[in-house]
Scaffold this active site. Structure first.
Site, short mmCIF file in Angstrom:
data_model
loop_
_atom_site.label_atom_id
_atom_site.label_comp_id
_atom_site.label_asym_id
_atom_site.label_seq_id
_atom_site.Cartn_x
_atom_site.Cartn_y
_atom_site.Cartn_z
N LYS A 33 -2.79 -8.20 -6.91
CA LYS A 33 -2.80 -9.56 -7.46
C LYS A 33 -2.51 -10.58 -6.35
O LYS A 33 -1.85 -10.25 -5.37
CB LYS A 33 -1.80 -9.68 -8.60
CG LYS A 33 -0.34 -9.41 -8.22
CD LYS A 33 0.32 -10.57 -7.51
CE LYS A 33 1.47 -10.15 -6.67
NZ LYS A 33 1.87 -11.20 -5.68
N ARG B 237 2.70 -14.35 6.06
CA ARG B 237 1.65 -14.63 5.08
C ARG B 237 2.14 -15.48 3.92
O ARG B 237 1.39 -16.23 3.32
CB ARG B 237 1.06 -13.33 4.54
CG ARG B 237 2.04 -12.51 3.71
CD ARG B 237 1.38 -11.43 2.89
NE ARG B 237 2.34 -10.78 2.02
CZ ARG B 237 2.72 -11.25 0.83
NH1 ARG B 237 2.20 -12.37 0.38
NH2 ARG B 237 3.60 -10.62 0.11
N SER C 206 -7.75 1.44 7.55
CA SER C 206 -7.12 0.30 8.19
C SER C 206 -8.09 -0.20 9.26
O SER C 206 -8.95 0.54 9.73
CB SER C 206 -5.78 0.69 8.82
OG SER C 206 -5.28 -0.35 9.64
N ARG C 207 -7.92 -1.45 9.65
CA ARG C 207 -8.73 -1.94 10.78
C ARG C 207 -8.26 -1.33 12.09
O ARG C 207 -8.95 -1.43 13.11
CB ARG C 207 -8.66 -3.47 10.83
CG ARG C 207 -9.41 -4.14 9.68
CD ARG C 207 -9.25 -5.64 9.70
NE ARG C 207 -7.86 -6.03 9.48
CZ ARG C 207 -7.43 -7.28 9.41
NH1 ARG C 207 -8.31 -8.28 9.53
NH2 ARG C 207 -6.16 -7.56 9.19
N HIS D 157 -8.88 -10.40 0.23
CA HIS D 157 -9.33 -9.48 -0.82
C HIS D 157 -10.84 -9.48 -0.99
O HIS D 157 -11.44 -8.45 -1.30
CB HIS D 157 -8.71 -9.87 -2.18
CG HIS D 157 -7.29 -9.46 -2.34
ND1 HIS D 157 -6.55 -9.79 -3.46
CD2 HIS D 157 -6.46 -8.73 -1.55
CE1 HIS D 157 -5.32 -9.30 -3.34
NE2 HIS D 157 -5.25 -8.66 -2.19
N TYR E 261 -12.84 -0.70 6.88
CA TYR E 261 -12.88 -0.72 5.42
C TYR E 261 -14.25 -0.28 4.90
O TYR E 261 -14.35 0.34 3.83
CB TYR E 261 -12.58 -2.13 4.91
CG TYR E 261 -11.20 -2.65 5.28
CD1 TYR E 261 -10.12 -1.77 5.47
CD2 TYR E 261 -10.97 -4.01 5.43
CE1 TYR E 261 -8.86 -2.24 5.80
CE2 TYR E 261 -9.70 -4.49 5.76
CZ TYR E 261 -8.66 -3.61 5.94
OH TYR E 261 -7.41 -4.07 6.27
N ALA F 288 0.84 -1.20 0.00
CA ALA F 288 0.00 0.00 0.00
C ALA F 288 0.87 1.26 0.00
O ALA F 288 0.60 2.22 -0.73
CB ALA F 288 -0.93 0.00 1.21
N ASP G 33 1.63 -16.10 -4.81
CA ASP G 33 2.36 -14.86 -4.59
C ASP G 33 3.35 -14.56 -5.70
O ASP G 33 3.53 -13.40 -6.09
CB ASP G 33 3.10 -14.93 -3.25
CG ASP G 33 3.38 -13.55 -2.69
OD1 ASP G 33 4.47 -13.01 -2.93
OD2 ASP G 33 2.49 -12.99 -2.03
#
Length: 337
Positions: free
Chosen positions: A105, A173, A44-45, A87, A66, A23, A186
């Site tokens: 992506k 992740r 952001s959360r 996503h 969000y 980001a 990824d």
């Protein structure tokens, strides 16, 4: 029904969903295009993280959810920068609230969810694009044009690889199955998109690989065919091979080093001197992608011709097959009414 084209007399207003590394990188390139892009909000959360991200970059509004960003009517398009395992829901929220979306992506980790989000965008007349920045790069586009124009004769085989050396822990992740980790989603998405740009849907895929101790794929190879053309794609989180795209034909070859963000490529004919092509890649390389989104919104398009919905669907289906053959864990799907 196409969406109403955006006004030409002001920058496109962007919102940033999530505040992680990608980001920050993409936002920097948006801010480098002040006549074309205006970053007006971030979410952001964690509200404190959103506020810190906004303050550092002069973004006027920060949200702690969000959904708040999705409902901001002064945002034209939202860049969804969460991990790809997350996503689906924020992208759906943005589309249903009337926002256009650029989604990092892969669009989602599965072909089923990818198709569902693209159908949702079309049903709501919202622009949606998978953020495959490579397909917007002028060098990659020129390479595809050269192949299609016969500059290397009859294409016979294609090779593309993307390897990194990962040294993080098992919660990261990239190797966490709960976050749809693994090399294919990824990294392998890029070799597949490079091949798809030139060749489209493959006729066959045969795969092999090695799993990480967490169960996700650590190294994956795929042998693909398109009629008489053979392709080899590889991705790894434990490799050192330099990234490259090779396109080989009957009268020559094209070599593209660092094909994610290429600034040069070489056309090597069987006879004659090699010809080098160069392009200026400003900023972090994401400006081409942002400009493509802006151009689509200006003309009221629902999808980009550079990263069209059909290509996103094709690559998602191939990744499903590749992951299954390697033995990667199955992924849950979302329901869309």
């Amino acid at each position: 029904m196409a969406p109403t084209p955006l006004l030409q007399d002001r920058p496109v207003r962007w919102g940033i969903l999530a505040t992680g590394g990608i980001a920050a990188t993409v936002t920097a390139d948006l801010l480098a295009l002040p006549d074309e892009c205006e970053v007006v909000a971030v979410a952001s959360r964690d509200l404190d993280q959103a506020r810190a991200f906004a303050a550092e970059r002069g973004i006027p509004r920060a949200y702690g959810s969000y959904q708040e960003l999705a409902e901001d009517d002064e945002v034209d398009v939202v860049y969804v920068a969460t991990p790809h395992s997350h996503h689906f829901e924020p992208t759906r929220a943005c589309i249903e609230a009337g926002r256009h979306v650029l989604v990092e992506k892969p669009l989602t980790p599965s072909a089923g969810d990818t198709d569902a989000l693209l159908r949702l965008a079309q049903e709501h007349d919202r622009f949606c694009m998978e953020a495959v920045w490579m397909r917007c790069n002028p060098i990659i586009r020129r390479a595809a044009e050269l192949v299609h124009d016969g500059a290397i004769g009859e294409l016979s085989h294609v090779r593309a690889n993307f390897e990194i050396t990962f040294t993080g822990d098992d919660s990261h992740r990239l190797v966490n199955p709960a976050l749809a980790g693994g090399a294919i989603l990824d990294l392998g998405v890029y070799p597949l998109h490079a091949m798809d740009l030139i060749l489209g849907k493959p006729d066959s895929l045969v795969a092999a690989g090695r799993l990480h101790r967490t169960g996700v794929e650590a190294h994956a190879e795929a042998l693909l065919t398109w009629g008489d053309v053979v392709g080899h794609a590889s991705c790894s989180i434990g490799g050192q091979t330099p990234m490259a795209l090779h396109l080989v034909g009957s009268t020559g070859r094209i070599e593209v080093p660092d094909f994610l963000k290429p600034s040069r490529m070489t056309l090597v004919p069987r006879e004659g001197e090699p010809e080098e092509f160069r392009a200026r890649v400003p900023g972090n390389g994401y400006t081409f992608e942002a400009q493509e989104v802006n151009a689509c919104l200006r003309r009221g398009a629902l999808e980009s011709s550079l990263v069209d919905h059909a290509s996103t669907r094709r690559v998602a289906a191939v990744m499903d097959d590749w992951r299954a053959q390697v033995g990667a864990p199955a992924l849950d799907s979302h329901e869309v009414e």
